[in-house]
Each structure stands twice: as C-alpha cells, then as structure tokens.
Write a protein that holds these residues in place. Sequence first.
Motif, PDB file in Angstrom:
ATOM      1  N   TYR A 293      26.410  28.991  37.451  1.00  0.00           N
ATOM      2  CA  TYR A 293      26.066  28.181  36.287  1.00  0.00           C
ATOM      3  C   TYR A 293      27.294  27.449  35.772  1.00  0.00           C
ATOM      4  CZ  TYR A 293      22.072  31.363  36.289  1.00  0.00           C
ATOM      5  OH  TYR A 293      20.973  32.102  36.660  1.00  0.00           O
ATOM      6  N   ARG A 294      27.068  26.229  35.288  1.00  0.00           N
ATOM      7  CA  ARG A 294      28.145  25.442  34.704  1.00  0.00           C
ATOM      8  C   ARG A 294      28.311  25.795  33.231  1.00  0.00           C
ATOM      9  NH1 ARG A 294      27.250  19.270  36.575  1.00  0.00           N
ATOM     10  NH2 ARG A 294      28.302  19.028  34.552  1.00  0.00           N
ATOM     11  N   ALA A 295      29.572  25.809  32.783  1.00  0.00           N
ATOM     12  CA  ALA A 295      29.864  26.168  31.396  1.00  0.00           C
ATOM     13  C   ALA A 295      29.355  25.122  30.417  1.00  0.00           C
ATOM     14  CB  ALA A 295      31.367  26.377  31.207  1.00  0.00           C
ATOM     15  N   ASP A 296      29.144  23.864  30.862  1.00  0.00           N
ATOM     16  CA  ASP A 296      28.669  22.827  29.950  1.00  0.00           C
ATOM     17  C   ASP A 296      27.156  22.814  29.809  1.00  0.00           C
ATOM     18  OD1 ASP A 296      27.832  21.786  32.365  1.00  0.00           O
ATOM     19  OD2 ASP A 296      29.142  20.031  32.315  1.00  0.00           O
ATOM     20  N   GLY A 297      26.465  23.754  30.472  1.00  0.00           N
ATOM     21  CA  GLY A 297      25.027  23.854  30.342  1.00  0.00           C
ATOM     22  C   GLY A 297      24.241  22.913  31.218  1.00  0.00           C
ATOM     23  N   GLN A 298      24.901  22.079  31.973  1.00  0.00           N
ATOM     24  CA  GLN A 298      24.210  21.129  32.845  1.00  0.00           C
ATOM     25  C   GLN A 298      23.777  21.802  34.149  1.00  0.00           C
ATOM     26  OE1 GLN A 298      23.434  17.958  31.719  1.00  0.00           O
ATOM     27  NE2 GLN A 298      24.252  18.880  29.848  1.00  0.00           N
ATOM     28  N   ALA A 299      22.902  21.110  34.884  1.00  0.00           N
ATOM     29  CA  ALA A 299      22.431  21.648  36.152  1.00  0.00           C
ATOM     30  C   ALA A 299      23.539  21.619  37.197  1.00  0.00           C
ATOM     31  CB  ALA A 299      21.226  20.846  36.634  1.00  0.00           C
ATOM     32  N   GLY A 300      23.425  22.502  38.159  1.00  0.00           N
ATOM     33  CA  GLY A 300      24.380  22.510  39.260  1.00  0.00           C
ATOM     34  C   GLY A 300      25.309  23.701  39.225  1.00  0.00           C
ATOM     35  N   LEU A 301      26.106  23.829  40.268  1.00  0.00           N
ATOM     36  CA  LEU A 301      27.042  24.912  40.407  1.00  0.00           C
ATOM     37  C   LEU A 301      28.354  24.587  39.694  1.00  0.00           C
ATOM     38  CD1 LEU A 301      26.561  25.709  44.205  1.00  0.00           C
ATOM     39  CD2 LEU A 301      25.438  26.790  42.266  1.00  0.00           C
TER      40      LEU A 301
ATOM     41  N   ASP B 281      51.591  38.545  37.352  1.00  0.00           N
ATOM     42  CA  ASP B 281      51.339  37.335  36.571  1.00  0.00           C
ATOM     43  C   ASP B 281      50.295  36.499  37.298  1.00  0.00           C
ATOM     44  OD1 ASP B 281      53.150  37.836  34.488  1.00  0.00           O
ATOM     45  OD2 ASP B 281      54.818  37.088  35.696  1.00  0.00           O
ATOM     46  N   THR B 282      49.252  36.123  36.576  1.00  0.00           N
ATOM     47  CA  THR B 282      48.138  35.385  37.175  1.00  0.00           C
ATOM     48  C   THR B 282      47.996  34.019  36.513  1.00  0.00           C
ATOM     49  OG1 THR B 282      46.954  37.459  37.654  1.00  0.00           O
ATOM     50  CG2 THR B 282      45.652  35.436  37.652  1.00  0.00           C
ATOM     51  N   ASP B 283      47.816  32.999  37.334  1.00  0.00           N
ATOM     52  CA  ASP B 283      47.497  31.652  36.863  1.00  0.00           C
ATOM     53  C   ASP B 283      46.017  31.377  37.117  1.00  0.00           C
ATOM     54  OD1 ASP B 283      50.189  31.220  36.246  1.00  0.00           O
ATOM     55  OD2 ASP B 283      50.621  30.422  38.240  1.00  0.00           O
ATOM     56  N   ASP B 284      45.410  30.595  36.217  1.00  0.00           N
ATOM     57  CA  ASP B 284      43.986  30.244  36.337  1.00  0.00           C
ATOM     58  C   ASP B 284      43.100  31.482  36.354  1.00  0.00           C
ATOM     59  OD1 ASP B 284      44.383  27.478  36.369  1.00  0.00           O
ATOM     60  OD2 ASP B 284      44.768  27.475  38.526  1.00  0.00           O
ATOM     61  N   GLU B 285      43.413  32.439  35.497  1.00  0.00           N
ATOM     62  CA  GLU B 285      42.601  33.655  35.382  1.00  0.00           C
ATOM     63  C   GLU B 285      41.142  33.276  35.128  1.00  0.00           C
ATOM     64  OE1 GLU B 285      41.856  37.742  35.181  1.00  0.00           O
ATOM     65  OE2 GLU B 285      43.914  37.013  35.165  1.00  0.00           O
ATOM     66  N   LEU B 286      40.229  33.968  35.824  1.00  0.00           N
ATOM     67  CA  LEU B 286      38.799  33.748  35.629  1.00  0.00           C
ATOM     68  C   LEU B 286      38.290  34.629  34.504  1.00  0.00           C
ATOM     69  CD1 LEU B 286      37.898  33.704  39.401  1.00  0.00           C
ATOM     70  CD2 LEU B 286      37.365  31.837  37.827  1.00  0.00           C
ATOM     71  N   ALA B 287      37.541  34.026  33.570  1.00  0.00           N
ATOM     72  CA  ALA B 287      37.030  34.768  32.430  1.00  0.00           C
ATOM     73  C   ALA B 287      35.704  34.163  31.990  1.00  0.00           C
ATOM     74  CB  ALA B 287      38.033  34.740  31.279  1.00  0.00           C
ATOM     75  N   VAL B 288      34.989  34.914  31.155  1.00  0.00           N
ATOM     76  CA  VAL B 288      33.699  34.461  30.649  1.00  0.00           C
ATOM     77  C   VAL B 288      33.906  33.299  29.685  1.00  0.00           C
ATOM     78  CG1 VAL B 288      31.698  35.108  29.255  1.00  0.00           C
ATOM     79  CG2 VAL B 288      32.604  36.702  30.950  1.00  0.00           C
ATOM     80  N   ALA B 289      33.158  32.215  29.904  1.00  0.00           N
ATOM     81  CA  ALA B 289      33.180  31.081  28.978  1.00  0.00           C
ATOM     82  C   ALA B 289      32.099  31.231  27.914  1.00  0.00           C
ATOM     83  CB  ALA B 289      32.988  29.773  29.739  1.00  0.00           C
TER      84      ALA B 289
ATOM     85  N   ALA C 120      25.505  34.071  31.992  1.00  0.00           N
ATOM     86  CA  ALA C 120      26.960  34.100  31.805  1.00  0.00           C
ATOM     87  C   ALA C 120      27.577  32.955  32.588  1.00  0.00           C
ATOM     88  CB  ALA C 120      27.538  35.428  32.276  1.00  0.00           C
ATOM     89  N   THR C 121      28.464  32.224  31.929  1.00  0.00           N
ATOM     90  CA  THR C 121      29.219  31.173  32.603  1.00  0.00           C
ATOM     91  C   THR C 121      30.697  31.529  32.555  1.00  0.00           C
ATOM     92  OG1 THR C 121      29.502  29.834  30.604  1.00  0.00           O
ATOM     93  CG2 THR C 121      27.504  29.476  31.914  1.00  0.00           C
ATOM     94  N   TYR C 122      31.478  30.894  33.432  1.00  0.00           N
ATOM     95  CA  TYR C 122      32.876  31.281  33.594  1.00  0.00           C
ATOM     96  C   TYR C 122      33.785  30.056  33.541  1.00  0.00           C
ATOM     97  CZ  TYR C 122      30.952  35.773  34.892  1.00  0.00           C
ATOM     98  OH  TYR C 122      30.265  36.959  34.866  1.00  0.00           O
ATOM     99  N   ARG C 123      35.050  30.330  33.293  1.00  0.00           N
ATOM    100  CA  ARG C 123      36.050  29.274  33.223  1.00  0.00           C
ATOM    101  C   ARG C 123      37.401  29.836  33.633  1.00  0.00           C
ATOM    102  NH1 ARG C 123      37.498  27.899  27.057  1.00  0.00           N
ATOM    103  NH2 ARG C 123      39.220  26.898  28.140  1.00  0.00           N
ATOM    104  N   ASN C 124      38.331  28.960  33.936  1.00  0.00           N
ATOM    105  CA  ASN C 124      39.723  29.360  34.167  1.00  0.00           C
ATOM    106  C   ASN C 124      40.453  29.227  32.841  1.00  0.00           C
ATOM    107  OD1 ASN C 124      38.962  27.718  36.989  1.00  0.00           O
ATOM    108  ND2 ASN C 124      40.015  29.667  37.265  1.00  0.00           N
ATOM    109  N   ILE C 125      41.067  30.324  32.383  1.00  0.00           N
ATOM    110  CA  ILE C 125      41.637  30.352  31.031  1.00  0.00           C
ATOM    111  C   ILE C 125      43.145  30.160  31.006  1.00  0.00           C
ATOM    112  CG2 ILE C 125      39.796  31.826  30.162  1.00  0.00           C
ATOM    113  CD1 ILE C 125      41.772  34.181  30.344  1.00  0.00           C
ATOM    114  N   GLY C 126      43.804  30.069  32.153  1.00  0.00           N
ATOM    115  CA  GLY C 126      45.258  29.901  32.149  1.00  0.00           C
ATOM    116  C   GLY C 126      45.964  31.139  32.650  1.00  0.00           C
ATOM    117  N   ARG C 127      47.065  31.505  31.974  1.00  0.00           N
ATOM    118  CA  ARG C 127      47.935  32.560  32.475  1.00  0.00           C
ATOM    119  C   ARG C 127      47.647  33.900  31.788  1.00  0.00           C
ATOM    120  NH1 ARG C 127      53.750  30.929  31.277  1.00  0.00           N
ATOM    121  NH2 ARG C 127      52.762  30.424  29.277  1.00  0.00           N
TER     122      ARG C 127
END
Length: 703
Positions: free
Chosen positions: A484-492, A525-533, A540-547
């Motif tokens: 699911y996309r975090a912006d609520g639109q259709a698609g992956l 140390d992690t870059d582009d950590e994946l987390a719940v948006a 549930a949608t996800y996003r990269n939150i940074g470090r």
Amino acid sequence: MRCLTRLARRSALFSAVLLPNLAQAQDAAAAPAAVARLPAVQVQAARVRQLADADLPASITTVWLDDEGNGRQAQIAEALSGIAGVVARDRQNYAQDTQLSIRGFGARSTFGVRGVRVLVDGVPATMPDGQGQLSHASLLAAQRVEVLRGPFSALYGNSSGGVVQVWSADGAAGDPWRLRLDTGADGTLTAGAQLRGQQGPLRYNLAANHFRTDGWRAHSRARRESVNARLGTDLGGGQLDLVLNYLDAPDAQDPLGLTRAQVRDNPRQATAVASQYNTRKSVRQAQAGLVFTRTDGAQTWRAMGYAGQRSVEQYLAIPLAPQANPLHAGGVIDLDGGYGGVDARWAWQGDWAGRPLELTIGANADRQQQDRRGYENFAGDALGVRGRLRRDQRDRVENLDQFAQAWWQWAPRWSLLLGLRHSTVRFRSNDHYLTARNPDDSGARRFDATTPVAGVVFRASEAWRLYASAGRGFETPTLNELGYRADGQAGLALDLSAARSRSLELGSKWQAGGARIEAALFRADTDDELAVASNSGGRATYRNIGRTRRQGLEASYLQPLGAQAELALAYTRIEATVRDDYPLPGGSVRAGARLPGVPQQQWNARLQYRPGPWQWAAELVGSSDTVVNDLATETAPGYALLNLEAARRWRTAQGTLRAFARLDNVLDQRYIGSVIVNDGNQRYFEPGPDRRLSVGLQWQWLP
C-alpha cells in the motif's frame, strides 16, 4: 562523539570487570598453539568451516537441546530465552509467530519474523523478501539452535540483522526412541514422538508433534500438528540429507491486543471485535530440502536445493466502513504459493605464506511466488465469514546472491576473516482485480546491495580471545510493506528504499574449565530505516524515516558449581534511537526518541542443580520498559519473573522414565508479555499469563 565516549568507558569497564587478568594471559600466550578445529557438524555460522566459535570474530551462541528439557516445547522462544541480545517473546497468541528481534532488528514486526534471517537444517525459513516464520521448527527433533549477532550476519543476505539456525540431530546406531507428554492449565497439551537411529546405511530422525490449548486469554484456542524428518546416507563419497517439514495449524484464534485500560480491567479478555469477527488464522505448510556435502582432501563441496508450499487464511477485525473504499483489499487474507531455491558453495583449506588459509565461494538463488486474494469479512449481516472478492494479485520475489569468504591465521596469535556478498532482489506484482474504481496496481522493483564484512581475532591466551569486526547490511521492504502507498492512492509503494546499515563490534571471549565469559560492545547505524507511516482501517503503510542507531553491550557468564550444578547469567543493554526528526499524524518524532519494541535492558539468570536422578532449576527473567509506538506516548512497564523446575528420572531394564514439572511466574506477577508496535487502535499490549503449572512424562527406550 559523546556516544563514542560512552562506548569507550563501557569498554574500559568490561576490561576491568569481565575479562581475565591481562598479565596472566600474556604469560600463558608465550607459546600459543594453532587455532582449534572441530568436526564440521559442530559449528555452522558466519559461513566459516569447522572452527570453534571462540575463534570467530562474531557473537555466536549455541544452545544444545538434550532430552531433559522441562518446557512445553511448543514455541522456539523456549530455546532462545536467556541469550544476550535476543528478544524472543511468547505472545500467548498462536495466530501469530514468536516475536523475535536481535539487537533491535526485527522489533517493529507485528507478525511473523522480519529483519532476522531464519534457517532450519540449512533450509531458509526466511523468504527472499525478508519475511520469515519459526512455526515449523521442531524442538523435539532439534539438537541445537545457533544464534549469530553482529556484522557477520550480513553474509546471509537480505534482512539479516541477526541469524537463527535450528539444526536437527543426525541419527546414529544406538540412539534411543522417545515419547513425550506435557499438560498444563487452560487445556494445554503437547504430545510428541521421536524415532532416531540408523537402519543399514540410512540414518533417520523423525519427530511428530501435537499441540493444543484453550488459551490463557479469551478467544485464543489453537491446535497445531507438525512432522519433521531428517534422513541421511553416505553417497558418492559424501553425505546426502533429505529434510522434510509439515505443519498444519487450523483456525488459531486471535484475541488481538488490548488497550492499557483493558489490561487494567481484565488482562485475560479478548478485544470485543475479536469475537465479533471471529478473528483467526489457518496455516498449512509442506517443504522438502536436499543437501549433499562431500569433502575430498582439502576441498569441500556443498549443494542444497529446497521447495515448499504454504497457504495462509486470516480473518481480520476490519470494520465495514473502511471496506466501503473501492481501493480497500477487504478483511480476509488468502495467501497460497510456492517457494524454493538452490545454494552451492566450494571451500578449500590449505596454507598461504606458511599459515592456515581457507577460501569459500558460492552462490544461491531463491524464489517465492504468492497468489494473494482479499475478501470482505462479511456477507450480508453475517460477520467473520468470507464475502466478496476485493483483491487478486500474483506476487513474485526472486534473489540471486554471490558470496566469497577468506579466513587466514596470519600469525600464531592473529587470524583474519573477510567476507563479501552481492545481492539482487527483484519484486514483481501483477494485479488481476480491475474495476472502474480500482485501477491496475501492477508494478515491479529491483534492489541491489554489496555487503562487505571483516573481522580480526587476537589469541591472548589458550583461554582468551579478543576480536573486532565491521560490516554493512541491508533490508528491503517485504511484500506486505510494498502493498500500500502511504498517500492512500492505488498501486504499490514502489518509492520505498532498502534500509542500509553499518555495524561495528568489539568483543571478548574467555573459556576454561567449563566456565565461560563473553562480552561485546556493538553499534549499528541505519540509513533509510523502514517504519510505519500510518495504521488505520486495517491497513498499514510504510515509509523510510531516515537514520537510526542501535548500540549497546551484551554479557554472558556460565559457571559450573561443582559436578552437579551450573549458573548461567546473561545481560543486554541497548539504546535504539531515531537520529532524524520526522513527522507523523498526531505529532512529530524527534531525534533521540527510542525505537518502539526494544527494551533498554534485559537480564536472565538460571541456576541448575542435578543431584543423581533429580533435577532442580530456578530461573529469573527480567526486562525494562518498552516503548510501543513511534511517538512514545505509551510504554509497556518492565517486569521480573521467577520460574521453577523439577524433574526425576528412573532407569529400568526397558528404558528410562522421566517426570518433570515447571511453574512459571511463581510470584503471580501481572506483566505485558509482548507488544504490538504502532497498533492503529492503540491496542498495543499482549498480557503475559499469571502463575502457570505444567507437568509431563517422557519415556525413552532402545528399539
């Protein structure tokens, strides 16, 4: 800089408190011997050959499982309890898998295992997308469980924040057969049979298990049948092993999490919607793996192939209103698909510049193909039933990896381990559910990563090793996170990036006379950590939150107390924090905030006494508080639990009878056993059970 200063201080503290006297070590090291080599069946971690784990620049713990365990043997969490750096929580919810994280990796997972690589008898239980499960691993058949933490985990590929490997025993002539029965409160029953031995050229280890429970909480009844087999024979100058697993877990009820107020009112209750929608999950899995290993002089070849089929049907408590959205996938998940792969590697042992050298090169390819359908969880006025189709797609994930490793003892006291892995992971989803208001959501994404690792070991004495290691790792989004996309639109969510990590570890290992002390300082140390948006409407949608940063220390201590007693201690402290601000609905997460699902401290102590035919044990398990959401508005309080065990063995001419009992939570403490990170309904808490007694019998005989 301040963090590095703290690590330096802790390193100094380790040296002063946990490590043996350096002057004594220098005297003992006057004439160091070559690194000890063990039979190949003993240690299979960090893709290195038959070395004692003390001679590897990594934190490796091997838990040996004998026939004198006193637990129910229903969850792999029993074997992982007490390992420094590992959180393995029994959720009291058999619709979900063991909650597993290693040094903070995998803690955000709300179902299954992610961020940690799992293998059973060398066959991957983690799919190419990084999602895995432990439910088909059998403690009855297992001989040992190996846990690898730190930088060298990256040699296992995608989503390898740590590695758990379960190994079954190889059958041999004269092995006993056994029957085991365990029963306890809440209608819980575990029954199993293991046949192990050798018949002519065939070595066998067969184990069948039945488990059922009415559950400590309401709406948590479950049943599970499993069969595990390992068959081996000598062939073509090598060894051929066939590994078979079958699991059937129908209609395991899911009580869902509770809010803080619900826990306070009645921790044994289920959320009302769990009964309203009859939330439940059914899993059926069958797989087979074939492994051939052959050693000819200095060379060793190993080839492995496996294939399996897994189906999952899950009924969720998603209300009707969100499903009115034409883009919603419904409240029933129906997954059915196959998976498989191959692995081939070659190793050579010899000398370079007059010093021992081993080279290993190999490659592996894995594939999972999944038919994913979604249905409404209602039909007319009936809830908790399969309704209209709302999702129909074919998902495929493939990986192709190549790896190489070199180990060299370049001086009497020094050895070096280098590794490199290149991974390519491809995702593809084909959408077959197309309507005027639901467009084609098909899409594809490819991820590539090269992960180098390196470590050095200093042999301070016969008993003492010091080591340092560093490496890089990566973690792709899973199929569920791309869904699911975090912006609520259709698609992956094809804009998601893979998380990239850099890991460091400094450690010490000392072993003499049965005693063992191990300690490690670590940082990742992690870059582009994946987390719940977002998490609402059952989606549930996800996003990269940074470090982010995970750093801390581990220590373990094993001390025999005479010939009949043993004391084991383990302690973990970890600071898992966000390093970049990022916004969320309802607030903002600030740099320095704790990552949810990761307790800052854990400790475990076990004292065991075995006088003659008796066995007595006391176990203390503790955890500090755990943040349960990104905004840190809620936490699960810490706890300390006392568990007791007792057993008695009788030897007869026909075999050995053993009776055992275990009393968990002796002081009847109220506590939160596990958490559901970022639950959209604020039902974060899964309470642990009150005082529970289980008793059992085991009969062991020679066929």
